[in-house]
Write an enzyme that holds these catalytic residues in place. Structure first.
Site, PDB file in Angstrom:
ATOM      1  N   HIS A   1       0.814  -1.225   0.000  1.00  0.00           N
ATOM      2  CA  HIS A   1       0.000   0.000   0.000  1.00  0.00           C
ATOM      3  C   HIS A   1       0.846   1.274   0.000  1.00  0.00           C
ATOM      4  CE1 HIS A   1       0.033  -0.545   4.665  1.00  0.00           C
ATOM      5  NE2 HIS A   1       0.978   0.286   4.324  1.00  0.00           N
TER       6      HIS A   1
ATOM      7  N   HIS B   1      -1.227   5.116   9.643  1.00  0.00           N
ATOM      8  CA  HIS B   1       0.119   5.689   9.721  1.00  0.00           C
ATOM      9  C   HIS B   1       0.101   7.085  10.330  1.00  0.00           C
ATOM     10  CE1 HIS B   1       0.158   2.712   6.494  1.00  0.00           C
ATOM     11  NE2 HIS B   1       1.469   2.660   6.548  1.00  0.00           N
TER      12      HIS B   1
ATOM     13  N   HIS C   1      10.392  -4.131   3.898  1.00  0.00           N
ATOM     14  CA  HIS C   1      10.933  -2.784   3.735  1.00  0.00           C
ATOM     15  C   HIS C   1      11.225  -2.176   5.095  1.00  0.00           C
ATOM     16  CE1 HIS C   1       6.615  -1.871   4.204  1.00  0.00           C
ATOM     17  NE2 HIS C   1       6.821  -0.575   4.213  1.00  0.00           N
TER      18      HIS C   1
ATOM     19  N   GLU D   1       4.242  -5.031   8.578  1.00  0.00           N
ATOM     20  CA  GLU D   1       2.856  -4.918   8.095  1.00  0.00           C
ATOM     21  C   GLU D   1       2.333  -6.243   7.542  1.00  0.00           C
ATOM     22  OE1 GLU D   1       3.021  -0.239   6.697  1.00  0.00           O
ATOM     23  OE2 GLU D   1       3.514  -1.816   5.269  1.00  0.00           O
TER      24      GLU D   1
END
Lengths: 277, 117
Positions: free
Chosen positions: A12, A59, A192, A239
């Site tokens: 995303h 976030h 990541h 995530e």
């Protein structure tokens, strides 16, 4: 009774929103990522789900560190996104499904998951971009229920707990008195890391094993603690917990219809899977 | 399990835990405010006054002044909130990644490509 038709799990990254706004889908940098989605859209057009339960992490749009729920479920009739501070365009509002939201809340709490319920809730790029990838015209054909997982402030829920939350969502949908076809969406990842001297960390072998495990051995990642997952997937690769919730909602026998994996988009190894229940 | 002496078990990584969340509360609260364009404008108009309003401590103030991401993280900043500060200056995640790892943006991008194997 309602029926889960399948799950879509996808990265995303905010840069996806910028790329779509600029029409860069066939640009050489972006093409390997966006070319993963037509098979997903074809499947959606065939299956025509009525409602999507979207498992994601906020976030810092709706939740700040003043109050940080581990698991939060939206119970609003409408969800909007907003300026997140760095200028990706907003998208049209999403219809909610308060009746299903409250059924989920009742069922999950009866199943010993202690939730935060949200009758007002902004949804950020982690919710909006995966749905925009599914329906690029922004004419959302589904009602939505957001399920937000804390992947921001440790201690995070364990992978095992997240998988079990997904199983509980599966039971909740199975006991929902409607003919609805329910799509599960799990967003984020894959490996990541944005912060620290380890920024830019990507772990292709781990990602590929994780994606393979989604059908071969769905609880494989639950052997790891969240610190071990951060070590393997990066601070934001954690995530993948959202993927585990989504996977847990499907029967063990769920089968893969399509997948895509590409390095990099922005700082991220992007993953996409389409699983049929 | 993250506890005791092994609170930060991953090299090159500051896991954003309760200690960091306490340490960085004022800084993160300020950067959270940048969700609103009017607050971004107020910061740009008078950075000192805006930082003072949120009660940043000297280390946090200095890290903001220097746009030093590693120092901002050491001072309790969470990268998702810091991204909103970076956005004010037109910096993206690859700019931030390059700065933290001490390479040029092009070198940082090349490293990411290399991860494809």
């Amino acid at each position: 009774m309602a029926q889960i038709v399948g799950a879509i799990t996808t990265s995303h990254v905010p840069a996806i929103g910028r790329a779509m706004a600029k029409g860069l889908e066939q640009d050489a940098y972006w093409k390997p990522f966006f070319d993963g989605f037509p098979p997903v859209r074809d499947w959606l057009a065939e299956v025509l789900p009525d409602v999507a339960i979207v498992i994601y992490n906020d976030h810092g749009l709706n939740f700040f560190l003043d109050k940080m729920p581990t698991f939060a479920v939206g119970a609003a009739s409408e969800y909007r996104n907003a300026d997140e501070g760095w200028g990706i365009p907003t998208v049209p509002a999403f219809r909610g499904d308060p009746a299903l939201s409250w059924h989920l809340i009742e069922s999950l709490i009866a199943d010993d998951f202690d939730l935060t319920t949200c009758q007002e809730m902004l949804v950020d790029h982690a919710f909006t971009l995966p749905l925009a990838l599914c329906w690029p015209d922004h004419r959302w054909p589904v009602r939505t229920v957001p399920v937000c997982i804390n992947t921001v402030q440790s201690p995070l829920p364990s992978a095992k707990r997240c998988y079990r939350l997904g199983q509980a969502i599966g039971r909740a949908v199975a006991s929902w008195h409607s003919d609805d076809k329910v799509l599960i969406v799990g967003t984020g990842g894959l490996s990541h890391q944005l912060d620290g001297t380890r920024a830019g960390f990507i772990n292709k072998p781990f990602d590929l094993e994780f994606m393979d495990s989604m059908t071969r051995d769905p609880t494989w990642a639950t052997q790891y603690s969240t610190a071990e997952l951060i070590e393997r997937a990066g601070t934001q690769g954690i995530e993948l917990l959202n993927w585990l919730v989504a996977r847990g909602a499907l029967p063990r026998s769920a089968r893969k219809l399509h997948s895509n994996y590409h390095i990099p988009i922005s700082n991220t190894a992007s993953g996409l899977m389409l699983l049929a229940a | 399990m993250i506890c005791g002496v092994n609170r930060q078990p991953v090299p090159g990584t500051t896991i954003f835990d309760g200690e960091q969340a306490q340490r960085g509360y004022a800084l993160n609260k300020m950067t959270f405010s940048f969700n609103d364009a009017v607050n971004r404008q107020a910061f740009l108009a008078d950075e000192d006054a805006y930082c003072a309003k949120f009660g940043l401590d000297p280390e946090q103030r200095e890290a903001v002044r220097k746009r030093d991401v590693l120092a901002l993280i050491a001072a309790g900043g969470n990268v998702y909130y810091l991204a909103k500060l970076a956005g004010i200056f037109g910096l993206d995640m690859q700019d931030i990644g390059a700065q933290q790892t001490g390479v040029t943006k092009a070198e940082f991008q090349a490293r990411l490509q290399d991860a494809a194997g």
